[in-house]
Design a protein around this motif. Structure first.
Motif, short mmCIF file in Angstrom:
data_model
loop_
_atom_site.label_atom_id
_atom_site.label_comp_id
_atom_site.label_asym_id
_atom_site.label_seq_id
_atom_site.Cartn_x
_atom_site.Cartn_y
_atom_site.Cartn_z
N LEU A 117 0.81 -1.22 0.00
CA LEU A 117 0.00 0.00 0.00
C LEU A 117 0.84 1.27 0.00
O LEU A 117 0.30 2.36 -0.16
CB LEU A 117 -0.92 0.02 1.23
N GLY A 118 2.15 1.17 0.19
CA GLY A 118 2.99 2.37 0.28
C GLY A 118 2.96 3.20 -0.99
O GLY A 118 2.69 4.40 -0.96
N LEU A 119 3.25 2.56 -2.14
CA LEU A 119 3.24 3.29 -3.39
C LEU A 119 1.83 3.72 -3.78
O LEU A 119 1.64 4.79 -4.36
CB LEU A 119 3.84 2.42 -4.50
N ALA A 120 0.82 2.89 -3.48
CA ALA A 120 -0.55 3.25 -3.80
C ALA A 120 -0.98 4.50 -3.03
O ALA A 120 -1.60 5.41 -3.60
CB ALA A 120 -1.49 2.08 -3.48
N ILE A 121 -0.65 4.55 -1.75
CA ILE A 121 -0.99 5.74 -0.95
C ILE A 121 -0.22 6.95 -1.46
O ILE A 121 -0.77 8.06 -1.57
CB ILE A 121 -0.68 5.47 0.54
N ALA A 122 1.06 6.78 -1.78
CA ALA A 122 1.88 7.90 -2.26
C ALA A 122 1.33 8.47 -3.56
O ALA A 122 1.22 9.69 -3.72
CB ALA A 122 3.33 7.44 -2.45
N ARG A 123 0.98 7.60 -4.51
CA ARG A 123 0.43 8.10 -5.78
C ARG A 123 -0.93 8.76 -5.57
O ARG A 123 -1.23 9.78 -6.20
CB ARG A 123 0.32 6.97 -6.79
N ASP A 124 -1.75 8.18 -4.69
CA ASP A 124 -3.06 8.77 -4.41
C ASP A 124 -2.89 10.19 -3.87
O ASP A 124 -3.62 11.10 -4.26
CB ASP A 124 -3.81 7.90 -3.40
N ILE A 125 -1.92 10.39 -2.99
CA ILE A 125 -1.68 11.73 -2.44
C ILE A 125 -1.15 12.68 -3.51
O ILE A 125 -1.57 13.84 -3.60
CB ILE A 125 -0.71 11.63 -1.24
N ALA A 126 -0.20 12.20 -4.33
CA ALA A 126 0.37 13.06 -5.38
C ALA A 126 -0.71 13.48 -6.38
O ALA A 126 -0.77 14.64 -6.80
CB ALA A 126 1.51 12.34 -6.08
N ARG A 127 -1.56 12.55 -6.78
CA ARG A 127 -2.61 12.89 -7.74
C ARG A 127 -3.66 13.80 -7.13
O ARG A 127 -4.27 14.61 -7.83
CB ARG A 127 -3.25 11.61 -8.27
N ALA A 128 -3.90 13.66 -5.83
CA ALA A 128 -4.83 14.58 -5.16
C ALA A 128 -4.31 16.01 -5.18
O ALA A 128 -5.10 16.96 -5.08
CB ALA A 128 -5.06 14.12 -3.72
N HIS A 129 -3.00 16.19 -5.31
CA HIS A 129 -2.40 17.53 -5.41
C HIS A 129 -2.32 18.01 -6.86
O HIS A 129 -1.78 19.09 -7.11
CB HIS A 129 -1.00 17.54 -4.80
N GLY A 130 -2.81 17.23 -7.81
CA GLY A 130 -2.71 17.60 -9.22
C GLY A 130 -1.45 17.13 -9.89
O GLY A 130 -1.16 17.55 -11.02
N GLY A 131 -0.68 16.26 -9.24
CA GLY A 131 0.56 15.75 -9.83
C GLY A 131 0.50 14.25 -10.06
O GLY A 131 -0.57 13.69 -10.30
N ASP A 132 1.64 13.61 -9.97
CA ASP A 132 1.69 12.17 -10.20
C ASP A 132 3.05 11.65 -9.74
O ASP A 132 3.96 12.43 -9.42
CB ASP A 132 1.47 11.84 -11.68
N ILE A 133 3.17 10.30 -9.73
CA ILE A 133 4.44 9.63 -9.40
C ILE A 133 4.75 8.66 -10.53
O ILE A 133 3.87 7.93 -10.99
CB ILE A 133 4.35 8.88 -8.06
N GLU A 134 6.00 8.67 -10.97
CA GLU A 134 6.46 7.75 -12.00
C GLU A 134 7.69 7.00 -11.49
O GLU A 134 8.50 7.57 -10.73
CB GLU A 134 6.80 8.50 -13.28
#
Length: 445
Positions: A411-428
């Protein structure tokens, strides 16, 4: 470059610019066609008629002089022409026109000169010359007679029509007025769309600005009302989900606490079996906590300005306290962004925890890169020298409960991407220069 490519580069990209262009182009084309038709037909006819009138008057005077050649008759002809025809006449006895004086053989410079020359050739049929430069208020016509040169001075107002200037002023003035009114109304309509877009962008980044005021055209008002309804439904859904998960947390942890207490009260000869069962209970408690954190997503926190450099430094310091070797590289001294600080700390902490579990060395970088015409990106990179993740499996790593190592919840990466996308960004995820995995976090600055 193709025509389509040229149009894409020259046509405005904004709705206001394109709407005004849609109004302006037909308006300009209409006015150009109107001016062309007026100037090419109506004004041309008037110009030829006025030039023909002046040439006819000069021809009449020439004919009278030919029929009355006596010097005493010349005086009354000149007086009558000055009174009735508005022509100032003079006769230069024995003079001749120069070789360059025949304007009938030269190319006129203006359409009006061409019309006058054509009328003189048709009606006078004698060598002539026209002078448009000597007097700005009149044109001087010289005609070669058998015994001298006749000088006729005609006012220019007899050859010009003021309707052209009035027509141009009316057309240009009305066009500017209509364009100004259209631009004002279109600006108001576009402002409603722009406010809706700003509200949607802010809501997508976790900033709750409240309902927006419906304004503008009926369609824009309908879109604003629909957005307010959607925002309210999403907010109620998040609140009800958070309350439900809080209840689930309480209901599940109560029996887990009883199990933990029962295991602790087992006799000493059963402690070996109890230890394994206790580990299972602890694992269940950790899974429940991780799931609740993922489902909650820090959705209730409001965005506020925070220094991203400071947040990254705090996450790196925590990772060092946990035993990780972390190197920092900041391209900016300060980078203040409207973010949800607690959620972003959780995002960065999850990325650093993942790197710490799989690698010995971690490098964290922070920089700012442009993102077209809309601003810039704040980019945080987390590199490690671990085994990494195969490229074909990197997207799978973001799915909840997908884990590539023992002891993880996935769940670590899933939570991190969810937070980044909630800010209008993303994680790659990318290949790291250190040989392991790079996590690149993009946040709108």
């Amino acid at each position: 470059m193709t025509i389509a490519g040229l149009l894409r580069r020259t046509v405005p990209r904004g709705l206001l610019g394109r709407a005004l262009l849609i109004i302006l182009v037909p308006l300009v084309v209409l006015q150009v066609i109107s001016l062309y038709l007026f100037y090419g037909n109506h004004l041309d006819v008037i110009s030829r008629r006025l030039a023909g009138g002046v040439a006819g008057d000069v021809a009449m005077v020439v004919e009278l002089l030919a029929r009355n050649p006596k010097p005493e008759d010349r005086g009354w002809i000149f007086r009558e022409a000055a009174w009735r025809l508005d022509l100032s006449l003079a006769f230069e006895a024995g003079a001749t026109l120069g070789p360059s004086g025949n304007r009938g053989a030269s190319l006129p410079l203006l359409p009006l000169e061409e019309d006058l020359d054509a009328a003189m050739r048709e009606r006078v049929r004698l060598p002539f010359d026209t002078d448009w430069q000597t007097d700005p208020r009149s044109v001087i016509i010289r005609v070669q007679l058998p015994d001298g040169v006749l000088h006729a001075e005609a006012p220019r107002k007899r050859l010009f029509s003021g309707t052209l200037y009035l027509f141009v002023i009316w057309v240009v003035g009305s066009s500017l007025l209509l364009f100004g009114v259209a631009a004002l109304f279109m600006k108001n309509q576009v402002r409603a769309v722009r406010r809706l877009a700003d509200a949607a962008e802010a809501f997508g980044r976790g900033r709750d600005l409240g309902p927006i005021k419906p304004e503008g055209a009926a369609e824009a008002r309908q879109a604003a009302i629909a957005f307010n309804s959607m925002q309210s439904r999403i907010r109620r859904f998040v609140e009800s989900r958070t309350e439900m998960l809080a209840g689930i947390s309480h209901d599940l942890r109560t029996p887990l606490t009883r199990l933990r207490l029962g295991l602790a009260m087992l006799p000493s000869d059963a402690q070996e079996d109890a230890a394994a069962m206790t580990q299972d209970v602890e694992e269940m408690d950790r899974l429940i906590a991780a799931y609740l954190a993922f489902a909650r997503g820090e959705g209730m926190e409001q965005a506020a300005p925070a220094d991203l450099v400071e947040l990254v430094g705090e996450a790196a310091a925590k990772a060092r306290r946990d035993g990780a070797q972390v190197d920092l590289s900041f391209g900016e001294r300060t980078m203040v962004l409207p973010v949800r600080a607690d959620a972003l700390r959780r995002c960065l902490g999850n990325l650093l925890d993942n790197a710490r579990k799989h690698a010995r060395r971690i490098a964290v970088g922070l920089s700012s890169v442009p993102r077209g015409e809309t601003g810039s990106w704040a980019v945080v990179t987390v590199d490690d020298d671990g085994p990494g993740i195969p490229e074909e499996q990197r997207e799978e790593a973001f799915r909840p409960f997908a884990t590539f190592s023992a002891g993880g919840t996935g769940l670590g990466l899933a939570i991190a991407r969810d937070i980044a996308r909630a800010h209008g960004g993303d994680i790659e995820l990318e290949d790291s220069p250190l040989g392991g995995l790079r996590a690149r976090v993009r946040l709108p600055a």
